[in-house]
Design a protein around this motif. Structure first.
Motif, PDB file in Angstrom:
ATOM      1  N   LYS A  45       0.800  -1.218   0.000  1.00  0.00           N
ATOM      2  CA  LYS A  45       0.000   0.000   0.000  1.00  0.00           C
ATOM      3  C   LYS A  45       0.836   1.274   0.000  1.00  0.00           C
ATOM      4  CE  LYS A  45      -3.849   2.101   2.607  1.00  0.00           C
ATOM      5  NZ  LYS A  45      -3.929   3.172   1.703  1.00  0.00           N
ATOM      6  N   GLN A  46       1.802   1.388   0.897  1.00  0.00           N
ATOM      7  CA  GLN A  46       2.571   2.628   1.007  1.00  0.00           C
ATOM      8  C   GLN A  46       3.395   2.925  -0.245  1.00  0.00           C
ATOM      9  OE1 GLN A  46       3.053  -0.091   2.872  1.00  0.00           O
ATOM     10  NE2 GLN A  46       5.230  -0.580   3.031  1.00  0.00           N
ATOM     11  N   VAL A  47       3.721   1.917  -1.023  1.00  0.00           N
ATOM     12  CA  VAL A  47       4.484   2.101  -2.258  1.00  0.00           C
ATOM     13  C   VAL A  47       3.554   2.398  -3.436  1.00  0.00           C
ATOM     14  CG1 VAL A  47       6.036   0.948  -3.895  1.00  0.00           C
ATOM     15  CG2 VAL A  47       6.381   0.664  -1.431  1.00  0.00           C
ATOM     16  N   ARG A  52      -1.545   5.310  -7.358  1.00  0.00           N
ATOM     17  CA  ARG A  52      -3.009   5.291  -7.415  1.00  0.00           C
ATOM     18  C   ARG A  52      -3.573   6.707  -7.473  1.00  0.00           C
ATOM     19  NH1 ARG A  52      -4.818   1.896  -2.407  1.00  0.00           N
ATOM     20  NH2 ARG A  52      -6.855   1.778  -3.409  1.00  0.00           N
ATOM     21  N   GLY A  53      -2.933   7.634  -6.770  1.00  0.00           N
ATOM     22  CA  GLY A  53      -3.415   9.006  -6.725  1.00  0.00           C
ATOM     23  C   GLY A  53      -3.239   9.791  -8.006  1.00  0.00           C
ATOM     24  N   THR A  54      -2.570   9.229  -9.001  1.00  0.00           N
ATOM     25  CA  THR A  54      -2.340   9.944 -10.259  1.00  0.00           C
ATOM     26  C   THR A  54      -3.452   9.727 -11.289  1.00  0.00           C
ATOM     27  OG1 THR A  54      -1.052   8.163 -11.285  1.00  0.00           O
ATOM     28  CG2 THR A  54       0.171   9.774  -9.945  1.00  0.00           C
ATOM     29  N   PHE A  55      -4.399   8.854 -10.994  1.00  0.00           N
ATOM     30  CA  PHE A  55      -5.438   8.520 -11.962  1.00  0.00           C
ATOM     31  C   PHE A  55      -6.745   9.240 -11.654  1.00  0.00           C
ATOM     32  CE2 PHE A  55      -2.713   4.648 -11.666  1.00  0.00           C
ATOM     33  CZ  PHE A  55      -2.079   4.821 -12.885  1.00  0.00           C
ATOM     34  N   ALA A  56      -7.622   9.349 -12.662  1.00  0.00           N
ATOM     35  CA  ALA A  56      -8.914  10.030 -12.505  1.00  0.00           C
ATOM     36  C   ALA A  56      -9.785   9.334 -11.462  1.00  0.00           C
ATOM     37  CB  ALA A  56      -9.643  10.085 -13.849  1.00  0.00           C
ATOM     38  N   VAL A  57      -9.699   8.018 -11.387  1.00  0.00           N
ATOM     39  CA  VAL A  57     -10.430   7.224 -10.397  1.00  0.00           C
ATOM     40  C   VAL A  57      -9.395   6.460  -9.573  1.00  0.00           C
ATOM     41  CG1 VAL A  57     -12.017   5.276 -10.100  1.00  0.00           C
ATOM     42  CG2 VAL A  57     -12.473   6.989 -11.841  1.00  0.00           C
ATOM     43  N   TRP A  58      -9.580   6.446  -8.260  1.00  0.00           N
ATOM     44  CA  TRP A  58      -8.668   5.736  -7.347  1.00  0.00           C
ATOM     45  C   TRP A  58      -8.851   4.237  -7.567  1.00  0.00           C
ATOM     46  CZ3 TRP A  58      -5.019   7.541  -4.001  1.00  0.00           C
ATOM     47  CH2 TRP A  58      -4.585   6.714  -2.970  1.00  0.00           C
ATOM     48  N   PRO A  59      -7.853   3.527  -8.143  1.00  0.00           N
ATOM     49  CA  PRO A  59      -7.995   2.087  -8.397  1.00  0.00           C
ATOM     50  C   PRO A  59      -8.033   1.272  -7.107  1.00  0.00           C
ATOM     51  CG  PRO A  59      -6.184   3.023  -9.670  1.00  0.00           C
ATOM     52  CD  PRO A  59      -6.610   4.055  -8.669  1.00  0.00           C
ATOM     53  N   ASN A  60      -8.786   0.171  -7.141  1.00  0.00           N
ATOM     54  CA  ASN A  60      -8.740  -0.802  -6.051  1.00  0.00           C
ATOM     55  C   ASN A  60      -7.359  -1.443  -6.051  1.00  0.00           C
ATOM     56  OD1 ASN A  60     -11.436  -0.339  -5.395  1.00  0.00           O
ATOM     57  ND2 ASN A  60     -12.144  -1.914  -6.804  1.00  0.00           N
ATOM     58  N   PHE A  61      -6.931  -1.893  -4.890  1.00  0.00           N
ATOM     59  CA  PHE A  61      -5.577  -2.417  -4.735  1.00  0.00           C
ATOM     60  C   PHE A  61      -5.598  -3.596  -3.770  1.00  0.00           C
ATOM     61  CE2 PHE A  61      -1.890  -2.434  -1.865  1.00  0.00           C
ATOM     62  CZ  PHE A  61      -0.892  -2.751  -2.763  1.00  0.00           C
ATOM     63  N   THR A  62      -4.837  -4.637  -4.089  1.00  0.00           N
ATOM     64  CA  THR A  62      -4.623  -5.763  -3.186  1.00  0.00           C
ATOM     65  C   THR A  62      -3.122  -5.949  -3.020  1.00  0.00           C
ATOM     66  OG1 THR A  62      -6.637  -6.858  -3.922  1.00  0.00           O
ATOM     67  CG2 THR A  62      -5.013  -8.232  -2.808  1.00  0.00           C
ATOM     68  N   TYR A  84     -14.637   0.872 -15.789  1.00  0.00           N
ATOM     69  CA  TYR A  84     -13.703   1.474 -16.735  1.00  0.00           C
ATOM     70  C   TYR A  84     -14.449   2.289 -17.793  1.00  0.00           C
ATOM     71  CZ  TYR A  84     -10.149   1.832 -20.363  1.00  0.00           C
ATOM     72  OH  TYR A  84      -9.273   2.297 -21.298  1.00  0.00           O
ATOM     73  N   VAL A  85     -14.036   3.545 -17.939  1.00  0.00           N
ATOM     74  CA  VAL A  85     -14.566   4.441 -18.957  1.00  0.00           C
ATOM     75  C   VAL A  85     -13.374   4.864 -19.813  1.00  0.00           C
ATOM     76  CG1 VAL A  85     -15.711   6.639 -19.400  1.00  0.00           C
ATOM     77  CG2 VAL A  85     -16.396   5.244 -17.424  1.00  0.00           C
ATOM     78  N   PRO A  86     -13.341   4.500 -21.102  1.00  0.00           N
ATOM     79  CA  PRO A  86     -12.159   4.752 -21.925  1.00  0.00           C
ATOM     80  C   PRO A  86     -11.664   6.196 -21.908  1.00  0.00           C
ATOM     81  CG  PRO A  86     -13.650   3.297 -23.087  1.00  0.00           C
ATOM     82  CD  PRO A  86     -14.380   3.759 -21.850  1.00  0.00           C
ATOM     83  N   THR A  87     -12.544   7.147 -21.995  1.00  0.00           N
ATOM     84  CA  THR A  87     -12.093   8.544 -22.024  1.00  0.00           C
ATOM     85  C   THR A  87     -11.530   8.975 -20.680  1.00  0.00           C
ATOM     86  OG1 THR A  87     -14.363   9.245 -21.582  1.00  0.00           O
ATOM     87  CG2 THR A  87     -13.635   9.260 -23.880  1.00  0.00           C
ATOM     88  N   ARG A  88     -12.142   8.536 -19.599  1.00  0.00           N
ATOM     89  CA  ARG A  88     -11.697   8.921 -18.260  1.00  0.00           C
ATOM     90  C   ARG A  88     -10.473   8.123 -17.805  1.00  0.00           C
ATOM     91  NH1 ARG A  88     -15.592   6.875 -13.950  1.00  0.00           N
ATOM     92  NH2 ARG A  88     -14.338   5.020 -14.346  1.00  0.00           N
ATOM     93  N   ASP A  89     -10.417   6.843 -18.156  1.00  0.00           N
ATOM     94  CA  ASP A  89      -9.415   5.938 -17.599  1.00  0.00           C
ATOM     95  C   ASP A  89      -8.316   5.546 -18.574  1.00  0.00           C
ATOM     96  OD1 ASP A  89     -10.747   5.854 -15.092  1.00  0.00           O
ATOM     97  OD2 ASP A  89     -12.188   4.440 -15.943  1.00  0.00           O
ATOM     98  N   ALA A  90      -8.133   6.313 -19.635  1.00  0.00           N
ATOM     99  CA  ALA A  90      -7.085   6.000 -20.621  1.00  0.00           C
ATOM    100  C   ALA A  90      -5.704   5.994 -19.980  1.00  0.00           C
ATOM    101  CB  ALA A  90      -7.137   6.983 -21.780  1.00  0.00           C
ATOM    102  N   GLU A  91      -5.447   6.919 -19.081  1.00  0.00           N
ATOM    103  CA  GLU A  91      -4.136   6.976 -18.427  1.00  0.00           C
ATOM    104  C   GLU A  91      -3.910   5.749 -17.539  1.00  0.00           C
ATOM    105  OE1 GLU A  91      -1.539   9.982 -15.629  1.00  0.00           O
ATOM    106  OE2 GLU A  91      -3.227  10.785 -16.754  1.00  0.00           O
ATOM    107  N   PHE A  92      -4.957   5.297 -16.862  1.00  0.00           N
ATOM    108  CA  PHE A  92      -4.867   4.077 -16.054  1.00  0.00           C
ATOM    109  C   PHE A  92      -4.521   2.885 -16.946  1.00  0.00           C
ATOM    110  CE2 PHE A  92      -7.008   0.162 -14.728  1.00  0.00           C
ATOM    111  CZ  PHE A  92      -6.393  -0.061 -13.506  1.00  0.00           C
ATOM    112  N   TRP A  93      -5.248   2.716 -18.056  1.00  0.00           N
ATOM    113  CA  TRP A  93      -5.005   1.571 -18.945  1.00  0.00           C
ATOM    114  C   TRP A  93      -3.615   1.644 -19.567  1.00  0.00           C
ATOM    115  CZ3 TRP A  93      -6.647  -2.999 -18.829  1.00  0.00           C
ATOM    116  CH2 TRP A  93      -6.464  -3.880 -19.916  1.00  0.00           C
ATOM    117  N   SER A  94      -3.165   2.837 -19.883  1.00  0.00           N
ATOM    118  CA  SER A  94      -1.815   3.007 -20.411  1.00  0.00           C
ATOM    119  C   SER A  94      -0.776   2.569 -19.376  1.00  0.00           C
ATOM    120  CB  SER A  94      -1.595   4.467 -20.806  1.00  0.00           C
ATOM    121  OG  SER A  94      -0.271   4.669 -21.214  1.00  0.00           O
ATOM    122  N   ALA A  95      -0.992   2.914 -18.120  1.00  0.00           N
ATOM    123  CA  ALA A  95      -0.066   2.493 -17.057  1.00  0.00           C
ATOM    124  C   ALA A  95      -0.067   0.974 -16.917  1.00  0.00           C
ATOM    125  CB  ALA A  95      -0.441   3.158 -15.734  1.00  0.00           C
ATOM    126  N   VAL A  96      -1.245   0.365 -16.936  1.00  0.00           N
ATOM    127  CA  VAL A  96      -1.351  -1.089 -16.789  1.00  0.00           C
ATOM    128  C   VAL A  96      -0.675  -1.809 -17.950  1.00  0.00           C
ATOM    129  CG1 VAL A  96      -3.023  -3.000 -16.888  1.00  0.00           C
ATOM    130  CG2 VAL A  96      -3.400  -1.093 -15.321  1.00  0.00           C
TER     131      VAL A  96
END
Length: 153
Positions: A45-47, A52-62, A84-96
């Motif tokens: 979590k701490q790493v 997680r804070g860089t994305f439009a939506v805070w991703p779930n994490f395990t 997932y919304v392509p326009t909103r979450d494009a940066e998240f998908w790019s990171a993944v």
């Protein structure tokens, strides 16, 4: 036998999944996050929270902490957005698919064997990042019906 892959389902779930497809439980020894080819630290979590804070939506994490068991047949979304919304979450998908890499070292409860699995994004998004001579790829699932082989070692 652990495998990691990325997926994006028509239901809206998108992210990184870990699965135990082996014959017994897997015990996590070390899980390490790499971002843009640089080691960031353990998949905890701490790493991961600053990312997680860089994305439009805070991703779930395990977390994949040392000693965490993953039972046979279990699938965990370790980093995901549920809607997932392509326009909103494009940066998240790019990171993944392009920026995040995860190295997991684990062992079986039946012995002290050392195993490892890599998450290396999506084969179709290989940005040419060198991985110490490795040429194998992670896998991706995009949509409910399309699959590519998972990658595990």
């Amino acid at each position: 036998m652990l495998s990691l892959d990325c997926l994006r389902l028509n239901s809206g779930l998108a992210g990184i999944r870990i699965r135990n497809a082996g014959l017994g439980p897997a015990i996590i020894r070390v899980a390490t996050l790499y971002l843009d080819g640089e080691e960031v630290g353990p998949w905890e979590k701490q790493v991961v929270d600053p990312l997680r804070g860089t994305f439009a939506v805070w991703p779930n994490f395990t977390s994949l902490r040392q000693g965490k068991p993953i039972p046979v047949g279990q699938e965990l979304m370790i980093f995901a957005v549920e809607d997932y919304v392509p326009t909103r979450d494009a940066e998240f998908w790019s990171a993944v698919t392009q920026r995040i890499r995860i190295h997991v070292q684990y062992e079986s409860v039946y012995g002290n064997e050392r195993h490892e699995a890599w998450f290396e994004g999506s084969p179709s998004y290989k940005p040419g990042i060198p991985w110490q001579g490795r040429n194998d790829a992670g896998s991706s699932i995009d949509g409910d019906a399309q699959t590519e082989p998972t990658q595990s070692l």
